[in-house]
Enzyme design. Sequence first.
Site, PDB file in Angstrom:
ATOM      1  N   ASP A  50      -2.659   2.629  12.443  1.00 18.65           N
ATOM      2  CA  ASP A  50      -3.918   2.485  13.162  1.00 18.65           C
ATOM      3  C   ASP A  50      -3.589   2.140  14.616  1.00 18.65           C
ATOM      4  OD1 ASP A  50      -6.967   2.183  12.589  1.00 18.65           O
ATOM      5  OD2 ASP A  50      -6.460   0.407  13.755  1.00 18.65           O
ATOM      6  N   GLY A 101       0.783  -1.239   0.000  1.00 19.85           N
ATOM      7  CA  GLY A 101       0.000   0.000   0.000  1.00 19.85           C
ATOM      8  C   GLY A 101       0.813   1.286   0.000  1.00 19.85           C
ATOM      9  N   THR A 129       1.557  -3.240  13.996  1.00 21.94           N
ATOM     10  CA  THR A 129       2.381  -3.734  12.880  1.00 21.94           C
ATOM     11  C   THR A 129       3.699  -2.967  12.832  1.00 21.94           C
ATOM     12  OG1 THR A 129       0.315  -4.054  11.662  1.00 21.94           O
ATOM     13  CG2 THR A 129       2.354  -4.193  10.390  1.00 21.94           C
TER      14      THR A 129
END
Length: 191
Positions: A117, A55, A121
């Site tokens: 978020d 992304g 990760t």
Amino acid sequence: METGQEGELSGYYRDLVGRKLLDEETIAAKVSELGRRISADYRGRELLLLSILKGAVFFLADLAREITVPLNIDFIAISSYRRDRRRGQETRRVRFLKDLDQDIEGRDLLIVEDIIDTGLTLNYIVQNLWLRNPASLEVATLLDRPYRRLVDLPVKYQGFQVPDEFIVGYGFDYRQQLRNLPYIAVLELGP
Ligand code: 5GP
């Protein structure tokens, strides 16, 4: 919403594109501003831009062209999935599918991320990379949801804060589709 670009997308995915959050001009202006700040902060040094597939590649490509100091680009690929949401606990299992191609010891590393978020990760990745002794390690993210954070993760360069809605376009996918939408929109799955 009808634009030429959406007309090119297949019908099913086109129908899922909802409210536009950030248009092309707004994204470009912010990327340019971040590039100027980064260029000033790293003047006289050489940067290694590290991006996480897939992304963030769109943001990376645009940001790299706004940075004027010498730079190198590298990529990692990970698989990340949520585990154990019982008792309100959320952990994230992260596995490296592709590691960096180069040694980062003594280098100035800037991680270029699409969105942060919970931060789980990226926190895993940052912890792993610090063990390799870079000279410095900072984070640039295009989008951020700081109010969702579950770990303390310093973010030096932040583009936009976004609401807690699923985002597509400009690299953000829904089932690997819609990355090529040139703006950022909210996914609308319908009733
Ligand atoms: P975190 O570990 O910070 O909770 O999750 C960050 C990752 O989740 C991002 O790198 C991205 O891959 C994915 N993600 C989070 N929010 C969205 C979203 O709204 N749309 C898309 N397409 N991916 C998201």
